[in-house]
Design a protein around this motif. Structure first.
Motif, PDB file in Angstrom:
ATOM      1  N   ASN A  93     -15.563 -97.471  47.676  1.00 45.55           N
ATOM      2  CA  ASN A  93     -16.676 -97.792  48.574  1.00 45.55           C
ATOM      3  C   ASN A  93     -17.679 -96.656  48.381  1.00 45.55           C
ATOM      4  O   ASN A  93     -17.669 -95.667  49.097  1.00 45.55           O
ATOM      5  CB  ASN A  93     -16.194 -97.874  50.022  1.00 45.55           C
ATOM      6  CG  ASN A  93     -17.324 -98.072  51.020  1.00 45.55           C
ATOM      7  OD1 ASN A  93     -17.440 -97.339  51.991  1.00 45.55           O
ATOM      8  ND2 ASN A  93     -18.165 -99.058  50.783  1.00 45.55           N
ATOM      9  N   SER A 117     -13.958-103.261  44.993  1.00 44.22           N
ATOM     10  CA  SER A 117     -15.163-102.490  45.318  1.00 44.22           C
ATOM     11  C   SER A 117     -15.818-103.073  46.565  1.00 44.22           C
ATOM     12  O   SER A 117     -16.307-104.207  46.551  1.00 44.22           O
ATOM     13  CB  SER A 117     -16.156-102.520  44.150  1.00 44.22           C
ATOM     14  OG  SER A 117     -17.325-101.813  44.471  1.00 44.22           O
ATOM     15  N   GLU A 119     -18.850-103.055  48.620  1.00 49.59           N
ATOM     16  CA  GLU A 119     -20.204-102.642  48.250  1.00 49.59           C
ATOM     17  C   GLU A 119     -21.015-102.175  49.457  1.00 49.59           C
ATOM     18  O   GLU A 119     -20.962-102.774  50.524  1.00 49.59           O
ATOM     19  CB  GLU A 119     -20.945-103.805  47.580  1.00 49.59           C
ATOM     20  CG  GLU A 119     -20.208-104.414  46.403  1.00 49.59           C
ATOM     21  CD  GLU A 119     -19.993-103.441  45.261  1.00 49.59           C
ATOM     22  OE1 GLU A 119     -20.720-102.441  45.191  1.00 49.59           O
ATOM     23  OE2 GLU A 119     -19.081-103.677  44.448  1.00 49.59           O
ATOM     24  N   GLU A 123     -24.218-101.294  41.817  1.00 52.62           N
ATOM     25  CA  GLU A 123     -23.724-102.434  41.072  1.00 52.62           C
ATOM     26  C   GLU A 123     -22.294-102.769  41.469  1.00 52.62           C
ATOM     27  O   GLU A 123     -21.538-101.896  41.896  1.00 52.62           O
ATOM     28  CB  GLU A 123     -23.800-102.109  39.584  1.00 52.62           C
ATOM     29  CG  GLU A 123     -22.999-100.871  39.207  1.00 52.62           C
ATOM     30  CD  GLU A 123     -23.383-100.323  37.866  1.00 52.62           C
ATOM     31  OE1 GLU A 123     -23.129-101.000  36.863  1.00 52.62           O
ATOM     32  OE2 GLU A 123     -23.954 -99.217  37.821  1.00 52.62           O
ATOM     33  N   PRO A 124     -21.874-104.032  41.309  1.00 49.88           N
ATOM     34  CA  PRO A 124     -20.489-104.402  41.598  1.00 49.88           C
ATOM     35  C   PRO A 124     -19.539-103.694  40.631  1.00 49.88           C
ATOM     36  O   PRO A 124     -19.786-103.639  39.435  1.00 49.88           O
ATOM     37  CB  PRO A 124     -20.484-105.917  41.379  1.00 49.88           C
ATOM     38  CG  PRO A 124     -21.913-106.333  41.455  1.00 49.88           C
ATOM     39  CD  PRO A 124     -22.703-105.185  40.933  1.00 49.88           C
ATOM     40  N   SER A 126     -15.959-104.177  41.057  1.00 47.74           N
ATOM     41  CA  SER A 126     -14.649-104.829  41.125  1.00 47.74           C
ATOM     42  C   SER A 126     -14.247-105.390  39.760  1.00 47.74           C
ATOM     43  O   SER A 126     -15.086-105.827  38.972  1.00 47.74           O
ATOM     44  CB  SER A 126     -14.661-105.953  42.154  1.00 47.74           C
ATOM     45  OG  SER A 126     -14.888-105.456  43.447  1.00 47.74           O
ATOM     46  N   LYS A 127     -12.944-105.390  39.493  1.00 45.87           N
ATOM     47  CA  LYS A 127     -12.414-105.990  38.262  1.00 45.87           C
ATOM     48  C   LYS A 127     -10.961-106.369  38.489  1.00 45.87           C
ATOM     49  O   LYS A 127     -10.260-105.774  39.305  1.00 45.87           O
ATOM     50  CB  LYS A 127     -12.546-105.038  37.070  1.00 45.87           C
ATOM     51  CG  LYS A 127     -11.837-103.715  37.248  1.00 45.87           C
ATOM     52  CD  LYS A 127     -12.128-102.738  36.115  1.00 45.87           C
ATOM     53  CE  LYS A 127     -11.496-103.143  34.818  1.00 45.87           C
ATOM     54  NZ  LYS A 127     -11.639-102.088  33.771  1.00 45.87           N
ATOM     55  N   LEU A 134     -10.791-110.091  47.233  1.00 45.44           N
ATOM     56  CA  LEU A 134     -11.804-109.081  47.526  1.00 45.44           C
ATOM     57  C   LEU A 134     -12.381-109.284  48.923  1.00 45.44           C
ATOM     58  O   LEU A 134     -12.602-108.309  49.662  1.00 45.44           O
ATOM     59  CB  LEU A 134     -12.916-109.135  46.477  1.00 45.44           C
ATOM     60  CG  LEU A 134     -14.095-108.175  46.701  1.00 45.44           C
ATOM     61  CD1 LEU A 134     -13.622-106.726  46.706  1.00 45.44           C
ATOM     62  CD2 LEU A 134     -15.162-108.385  45.634  1.00 45.44           C
ATOM     63  N   THR A 138     -12.136-106.586  51.909  1.00 45.00           N
ATOM     64  CA  THR A 138     -13.388-106.121  52.529  1.00 45.00           C
ATOM     65  C   THR A 138     -13.330-106.294  54.044  1.00 45.00           C
ATOM     66  O   THR A 138     -13.834-105.461  54.793  1.00 45.00           O
ATOM     67  CB  THR A 138     -14.588-106.878  51.939  1.00 45.00           C
ATOM     68  OG1 THR A 138     -14.624-106.661  50.526  1.00 45.00           O
ATOM     69  CG2 THR A 138     -15.889-106.390  52.552  1.00 45.00           C
TER      70      THR A 138
END
Length: 558
Positions: A93, A117, A119, A123-124, A126-127, A134, A138
Motif C-alpha cells: 500500500n 496492491s 492502491e 500504477e497498479p 498487483s500480480k 484483491l 482491500t
C-alpha cells in the motif's frame, strides 16, 4: 464453541481449557507456515496492528510470519532479499513519491508469488491474484481494525493454500463518527454524543469541534487529538471530536457508501452550527476530488465553511520530523507538510497553522519495522487552544468594541512611497476603502472621517508620512504631519526586549543595532539603532493611521 471468533470450526466444549488449547494446537500442526511481506506508506501506523494481529494468531496456534516495513524510512537490503526469496505472498500500500518506490517495483518484478496492491496513488502493482481476491483483501485493509487485520492474515494464508478454513468476510467499521477517549464507544449521531457528554461532563456555553483522520482512530494514534481534547475541557469548553476518512464529505462509491456531509451531521443542530470554532488535524482540502495520484479542491469546501460560519484553525503535525528534530530545525515544518497541511487547507479558508505535535519513530518488534506515531507538543497544544479561546471571545465581542489592524504590503527593496499597498493584479487601496465602509455598516467603530475614495486614502497616507521610511523622511516630520499612530515609551519596549531568548536578542542586535546601549551619541552603531527604532524624544514612533478602533499601517522594514 467457536475458536476465538475468527473461523467457523466447532469443537465440543469439555469445560477444560487445556483440552481446547490442545485441539487448536493439533489443527495448527496440520498447517503450513505462511510468510507474508508488507510494504506500507502513509504513517505506517498499521504496523502496530499487524504486529498485534500476528502475535495473537501465533498464540492461537496459527503459523504465520509477517515482515513489514514503512515506505517512508530506509528499508534494509535484507528485507528486499527476504521478499524475493522467502515470502509466500506480498501486500503493498504505497505511493510513488518515495525514493524506494522503484526498488520495490524491481523486487516485485522478480517474484512469482501473489502480490496484492491496495492502491492510493500510482500504477497498479498487483500480480498473480484474481480481482475478486484483491477486492476482498482491500476490504480487510481499508476497513482495518484488529479483527479485520487478523482475518486478512488468515485470508492470505488460506489463499496460499497453507491452511484450509473459511474466513469471515471483511467486517464493516464506521468511516466516520464522534470519538472521545473517555467514552465506552464511538457515536454515530450528535444527539447520542450530546446525551453521553451532558451526563458525563455537563454542557458548557462554548463548544469546539475537532476533525481528525479515521486512520488515527482505527490505529490507536490519537495522542495529539486526546491532548487537544484535554486542553479544551480544562477551559470548561465542550468538545466534539469527529473522525472521517478524508475531509468534510465522506463517500466511498466502491464500497457502496453514500456521501455524508460531516459538517451537517456532526457540527450542526437544527441546521445551525453547534460549534463556535473548528480545529482541523487533517491535511489536503476540506472536500477533495482525486485526480490521478493527487487531489484537487472543489467549491464544496467553501460552501461548507459558509454554512458553518466559524473559524477553522489548522493544527499541524509534521509528517517527517520528530519533536526533537522540529525543535532544532530552523525551517520548522518540511516541504510536504507545508504543501498538504498549510497551503492546500488555506485554499478553502482554513487559517492559523500551528504545530501541535510531531512523529516519533516506534519499533514494532514482531514484524520488524518502524512506524510513525503522532505525539503532542504540550506547550504548542496549549498555545493553539489559547488562540481558539481568543477567537471565541472575539465572536461574542460587540463589533463596536473590536480593534482591527490592517497591514499594507510594501517592497523592502524600494522606497515605501513608491510601493504603498502594492499587490500584483490587486487594487488594495480601493479594497481597503470598501472594507472600511462595510465595517461601518456592520457596526465597527471606524471614526467619523474614513476616506471616500482610494485616491483620498493614498493621499492621506503620503501627506501625513504614515510610512515606515526613516532614512529619507525625518522622524520629526512623521510626527509633525500626523503620521504617528502611536508613540511607544522606549522603556516599555526594552522590558519586552529583555524577555526574548538570548539568541533572538543577539540576532536583533546584529541586524538593527543594540537598543539597550544608546549612550554613545556620536557612534555609528548607536545612531543606526536609534534610526531603526524610530526614536523621537525617547519614544518609538509607530507610523500609521487610526480610524476609530481601526489601525492601518504600511508593512515595517524587515
Amino acid at each position: 464453541m467457536e475458536c476465538s471468533g475468527i473461523h467457523r470450526w466447532r469443537i465440543k466444549d469439555t469445560g477444560k481449557g487445556w483440552k481446547w488449547k490442545e485441539a487448536c494446537a493439533l489443527e495448527a500442526f496440520k498447517m503450513k507456515r505462511t510468510k507474508i511481506g508488507f510494504v506500507t506508506g502513509y504513517t505506517g501506523a498499521i504496523l502496530k496492528l499487524l504486529g498485534k494481529a500476528t502475535s495473537e494468531l501465533n498464540e492461537q496456534g496459527y503459523p504465520i510470519e509477517v515482515q513489514a516495513r514503512y515506505q517512508a524510512v530506509e528499508i534494509d537490503d535484507e528485507f528486499w532479499d527476504w521478499l524475493k526469496n522467502e515470502a509466500d505472498v506480498i501486500v503493498v500500500n504505497v505511493h510513488s513519491c518515495h525514493e524506494n518506490y522503484n526498488v520495490l517495483k524491481q523486487v516485485l518484478s522478480e517474484v512469482n508469488v501473489p502480490v496484492f496492491s491496495v492502491e492510493y496513488g500510482g500504477e497498479p502493482l498487483s500480480k498473480n491474484v484474481e480481482p475478486e481476491a484483491l477486492a476482498t483483501l482491500t476490504g480487510y485493509f481499508m476497513y482495518s481494525g484488529l479483527e479485520n487485520i487478523k482475518n486478512m492474515l488468515l485470508f492470505l494464508a488460506n489463499y496460499c493454500g497453507n491452511i484450509k478454513l473459511e474466513v469471515p468476510e471483511p467486517k464493516e467499521i464506521p468511516w466516520h463518527g464522534i470519538y472521545h477517549p473517555d467514552a465506552p464507544n464511538i457515536f454515530d449521531s450528535l444527539e447520542a454524543y450530546k446525551k453521553w457528554y451532558k451526563k458525563s461532563k455537563g454542557w458548557n456555553r462554548h463548544t469546539i469541534g475537532i476533525l481528525f483522520y479515521r486512520d488515527h482512530w482505527i490505529e490507536d494514534d490519537t495522542a495529539v487529538c486526546d491532548a487537544l481534547i484535554r486542553a479544551i475541557e480544562r477551559r470548561n469548553v465542550n468538545v466534539i471530536p469527529v473522525f472521517s476518512y478524508l475531509g468534510m464529505k465522506v463517500g466511498m462509491k466502491e464500497w457502496g457508501i453514500e456521501s455524508i456531509d460531516i459538517a451537517q451531521k456532526y457540527f450542526m443542530d437544527d441546521d445551525k452550527p453547534i460549534i463556535d470554532l473548528l480545529i482541523s488535524l487533517q491535511g489536503f482540502y476540506l472536500v477533495s476530488r482525486t485526480i490521478g495520484e493527487w487531489v484537487d479542491p472543489t467549491t464544496e469546501g467553501m460552501d461548507i465553511l459558509k454554512r458553518l460560519n466559524v473559524p477553522v484553525i489548522k493544527a499541524v503535525t509534521p509528517y517527517y520530523k520528530t519533536i526533537e528534530e522540529w525543535r532544532k530545525s530552523s525551517e520548522g515544518i518540511d516541504a510536504l507538510t507545508a504543501a498538504m497541511d498549510v497551503m492546500m487547507p488555506e485554499v478553502d479558508g482554513v487559517i492559523e497553522p500551528i504545530v501541535v505535535g510531531a512523529s516519533e519513530k516506534i519499533e514494532e518488534a514482531t514484524v520488524g519495522g518502524t512506524f510513525d506515531k503522532r505525539e503532542p507538543i504540550e506547550e504548542q497544544v496549549e498555545f493553539l487552544v489559547d488562540r481558539c479561546m481568543k477567537w471565541i471571545r472575539l465572536k461574542y465581542l460587540p463589533n463596536k468594541e473590536k480593534k482591527v489592524a490592517f497591514v499594507l504590503h510594501n517592497n523592502p527593496c524600494a522606497g515605501a512611497e513608491a510601493t504603498v499597498g502594492m499587490g500584483f493584479g490587486l487594487d488594495t487601496i480601493e479594497s481597503m476603502v470598501r472594507i472600511l465602509h462595510k465595517m461601518k455598516e456592520e457596526g465597527y467603530d471606524v471614526g467619523d472621517d474614513i476616506p471616500e475614495t482610494s485616491k483620498e486614502l493614498i493621499d492621506t497616507i503620503l501627506s501625513r508620512k504614515a510610512i515606515s521610511e526613516f532614512r529619507w523622511t525625518p522622524i520629526s516630520e512623521v510626527v509633525r504631519k500626523g503620521g504617528a499612530a502611536a508613540l511607544l515609551p522606549k522603556e516599555k519596549y526594552l522590558n519586552w526586549f529583555s524577555e526574548l531568548p538570548d539568541k533572538v536578542k543577539q540576532e536583533i542586535i546584529e541586524t538593527w543595532g543594540d537598543p539597550t546601549d544608546l549612550s554613545k551619541e556620536q557612534s555609528e552603531d548607536a545612531n543606526w539603532a536609534k534610526l531603526s527604532m524610530g526614536l523621537y524624544e525617547d519614544k518609538i514612533v509607530i507610523p500609521g493611521l487610526k480610524f476609530g478602533n481601526i489601525f492601518l499601517c504600511v508593512q515595517p522594514k524587515r
